[in-house]
Motif scaffolding. Structure first.
Motif, PDB file in Angstrom:
ATOM      1  N   LEU A 197      46.010  39.593  49.380  1.00 17.16           N
ATOM      2  CA  LEU A 197      45.536  39.643  48.147  1.00 17.16           C
ATOM      3  C   LEU A 197      46.231  40.811  46.971  1.00 17.16           C
ATOM      4  CD1 LEU A 197      41.988  38.659  48.645  1.00 17.16           C
ATOM      5  CD2 LEU A 197      43.435  37.321  47.015  1.00 17.16           C
ATOM      6  N   SER A 198      46.276  42.014  47.969  1.00 20.55           N
ATOM      7  CA  SER A 198      47.159  43.051  47.170  1.00 20.55           C
ATOM      8  C   SER A 198      48.318  42.638  46.668  1.00 20.55           C
ATOM      9  CB  SER A 198      47.009  44.236  48.010  1.00 20.55           C
ATOM     10  OG  SER A 198      47.771  45.351  47.322  1.00 20.55           O
ATOM     11  N   ARG A 199      49.267  42.014  47.484  1.00 17.69           N
ATOM     12  CA  ARG A 199      50.594  41.672  47.332  1.00 17.69           C
ATOM     13  C   ARG A 199      50.545  40.728  46.089  1.00 17.69           C
ATOM     14  NH1 ARG A 199      52.147  38.856  51.760  1.00 17.69           N
ATOM     15  NH2 ARG A 199      51.756  37.030  50.736  1.00 17.69           N
ATOM     16  N   LEU A 200      49.530  39.580  46.070  1.00 20.85           N
ATOM     17  CA  LEU A 200      49.730  38.570  44.982  1.00 20.85           C
ATOM     18  C   LEU A 200      49.160  38.962  43.896  1.00 20.85           C
ATOM     19  CD1 LEU A 200      48.183  35.639  47.402  1.00 20.85           C
ATOM     20  CD2 LEU A 200      50.315  35.549  46.345  1.00 20.85           C
ATOM     21  N   SER A 201      48.068  39.696  43.695  1.00 21.05           N
ATOM     22  CA  SER A 201      47.403  40.405  42.444  1.00 21.05           C
ATOM     23  C   SER A 201      47.945  41.485  41.949  1.00 21.05           C
ATOM     24  CB  SER A 201      45.847  40.357  42.656  1.00 21.05           C
ATOM     25  OG  SER A 201      45.651  41.368  43.513  1.00 21.05           O
ATOM     26  N   ASN A 202      48.671  42.299  42.793  1.00 21.83           N
ATOM     27  CA  ASN A 202      49.320  43.737  42.356  1.00 21.83           C
ATOM     28  C   ASN A 202      48.080  44.657  42.165  1.00 21.83           C
ATOM     29  OD1 ASN A 202      52.119  42.632  42.256  1.00 21.83           O
ATOM     30  ND2 ASN A 202      51.769  42.085  40.148  1.00 21.83           N
ATOM     31  N   LEU A 203      46.919  44.632  42.887  1.00 19.86           N
ATOM     32  CA  LEU A 203      45.916  45.518  43.089  1.00 19.86           C
ATOM     33  C   LEU A 203      46.193  46.146  43.925  1.00 19.86           C
ATOM     34  CD1 LEU A 203      43.188  43.262  41.543  1.00 19.86           C
ATOM     35  CD2 LEU A 203      44.283  44.857  40.382  1.00 19.86           C
ATOM     36  N   LYS A 204      45.811  47.496  44.099  1.00 20.63           N
ATOM     37  CA  LYS A 204      46.020  48.314  45.058  1.00 20.63           C
ATOM     38  C   LYS A 204      44.784  48.815  45.978  1.00 20.63           C
ATOM     39  CE  LYS A 204      50.372  48.703  44.537  1.00 20.63           C
ATOM     40  NZ  LYS A 204      50.945  47.671  45.034  1.00 20.63           N
ATOM     41  N   SER A 205      43.541  48.942  45.295  1.00 25.43           N
ATOM     42  CA  SER A 205      42.385  49.531  45.891  1.00 25.43           C
ATOM     43  C   SER A 205      41.534  48.095  46.341  1.00 25.43           C
ATOM     44  CB  SER A 205      41.604  50.412  44.948  1.00 25.43           C
ATOM     45  OG  SER A 205      41.101  49.551  43.960  1.00 25.43           O
ATOM     46  N   LYS A 206      40.736  48.420  47.379  1.00 23.21           N
ATOM     47  CA  LYS A 206      39.757  47.319  47.844  1.00 23.21           C
ATOM     48  C   LYS A 206      38.715  46.833  47.000  1.00 23.21           C
ATOM     49  CE  LYS A 206      40.550  48.089  52.567  1.00 23.21           C
ATOM     50  NZ  LYS A 206      39.792  48.330  54.126  1.00 23.21           N
ATOM     51  N   GLN A 207      38.389  47.949  46.130  1.00 23.79           N
ATOM     52  CA  GLN A 207      37.218  47.765  45.118  1.00 23.79           C
ATOM     53  C   GLN A 207      37.744  46.708  44.039  1.00 23.79           C
ATOM     54  OE1 GLN A 207      34.139  48.686  45.373  1.00 23.79           O
ATOM     55  NE2 GLN A 207      33.696  47.705  43.267  1.00 23.79           N
ATOM     56  N   GLN A 208      38.924  47.056  43.388  1.00 21.74           N
ATOM     57  CA  GLN A 208      39.737  46.075  42.812  1.00 21.74           C
ATOM     58  C   GLN A 208      39.657  44.705  43.096  1.00 21.74           C
ATOM     59  OE1 GLN A 208      43.153  48.144  41.840  1.00 21.74           O
ATOM     60  NE2 GLN A 208      42.398  49.288  39.946  1.00 21.74           N
ATOM     61  N   ILE A 209      40.155  44.537  44.516  1.00 18.48           N
ATOM     62  CA  ILE A 209      40.236  43.111  45.090  1.00 18.48           C
ATOM     63  C   ILE A 209      38.950  42.560  45.138  1.00 18.48           C
ATOM     64  CG2 ILE A 209      40.991  41.956  46.848  1.00 18.48           C
ATOM     65  CD1 ILE A 209      43.118  44.209  47.579  1.00 18.48           C
ATOM     66  N   TRP A 210      37.728  43.393  45.505  1.00 22.19           N
ATOM     67  CA  TRP A 210      36.630  42.719  45.493  1.00 22.19           C
ATOM     68  C   TRP A 210      36.168  42.248  44.102  1.00 22.19           C
ATOM     69  CZ3 TRP A 210      34.496  40.697  49.510  1.00 22.19           C
ATOM     70  CH2 TRP A 210      34.608  41.406  50.733  1.00 22.19           C
ATOM     71  N   GLU A 211      36.347  43.061  43.029  1.00 27.26           N
ATOM     72  CA  GLU A 211      36.010  42.551  41.774  1.00 27.26           C
ATOM     73  C   GLU A 211      36.610  41.228  41.514  1.00 27.26           C
ATOM     74  OE1 GLU A 211      36.695  46.023  39.391  1.00 27.26           O
ATOM     75  OE2 GLU A 211      35.128  47.226  40.082  1.00 27.26           O
ATOM     76  N   LEU A 212      38.048  41.165  41.834  1.00 22.78           N
ATOM     77  CA  LEU A 212      38.790  40.020  41.438  1.00 22.78           C
ATOM     78  C   LEU A 212      38.337  38.977  42.196  1.00 22.78           C
ATOM     79  CD1 LEU A 212      41.476  38.553  40.282  1.00 22.78           C
ATOM     80  CD2 LEU A 212      42.716  39.144  42.268  1.00 22.78           C
ATOM     81  N   CYS A 213      37.964  38.993  43.406  1.00 15.05           N
ATOM     82  CA  CYS A 213      37.389  37.953  44.233  1.00 15.05           C
ATOM     83  C   CYS A 213      36.067  37.515  43.658  1.00 15.05           C
ATOM     84  CB  CYS A 213      37.119  38.364  45.523  1.00 15.05           C
ATOM     85  SG  CYS A 213      38.700  38.359  46.374  1.00 15.05           S
ATOM     86  N   ARG A 214      35.052  38.505  43.220  1.00 18.60           N
ATOM     87  CA  ARG A 214      33.893  38.264  42.541  1.00 18.60           C
ATOM     88  C   ARG A 214      34.134  37.232  41.149  1.00 18.60           C
ATOM     89  NH1 ARG A 214      32.185  43.763  42.982  1.00 18.60           N
ATOM     90  NH2 ARG A 214      31.623  43.925  45.383  1.00 18.60           N
ATOM     91  N   GLU A 215      35.124  37.594  40.405  1.00 20.39           N
ATOM     92  CA  GLU A 215      35.519  36.739  39.452  1.00 20.39           C
ATOM     93  C   GLU A 215      35.848  35.268  39.738  1.00 20.39           C
ATOM     94  OE1 GLU A 215      38.209  38.812  36.861  1.00 20.39           O
ATOM     95  OE2 GLU A 215      36.830  40.299  36.484  1.00 20.39           O
ATOM     96  N   VAL A 216      36.767  35.245  40.768  1.00 20.98           N
ATOM     97  CA  VAL A 216      37.338  33.795  41.106  1.00 20.98           C
ATOM     98  C   VAL A 216      36.325  33.138  41.695  1.00 20.98           C
ATOM     99  CG1 VAL A 216      38.882  32.920  42.851  1.00 20.98           C
ATOM    100  CG2 VAL A 216      39.577  35.107  41.549  1.00 20.98           C
TER     101      VAL A 216
END
Length: 87
Positions: free
Chosen positions: A67-86
């Motif tokens: 997910l970090s590679r696909l979304s260009n997000l580095k922190s786990k918190q940002q990835i969690w926020e993205l997944c909550r939106e998705v």
């Protein structure tokens, strides 16, 4: 003895048909490249959605990396926020 003259109309019709062929070919290339870009975006969004759903079930480091590679997000918190939106 026969005497023939070539008229300019033949040259104009040939050049016009060549021009139309070139315009058609260029427009076809533009349309196909646009479709390819749109399919790439759709595929990327689908892959992000799929990995977010997997991450909600199995929290592993590999899913965070994908997910970090696909979304260009580095922190786990940002990835969690993205997944909550998705989701």
């Amino acid at each position: 003895m026969k005497f023939e003259l070539k008229t300019e109309n033949e040259n104009y019709s040939k050049s016009f048909s060549q021009f139309c062929g070139i315009v058609f070919f260029l427009s076809l290339i533009i349309i196909l490249s646009d479709v390819a870009l749109k399919l790439g975006i759709i595929s990327r969004n689908h892959e992000i959605d799929f990995n977010c759903r997997i991450l909600s079930v199995e929290k592993s480091k590999t899913h965070f990396k994908k997910l970090s590679r696909l979304s260009n997000l580095k922190s786990k918190q940002q990835i969690w926020e993205l997944c909550r939106e998705v989701i």
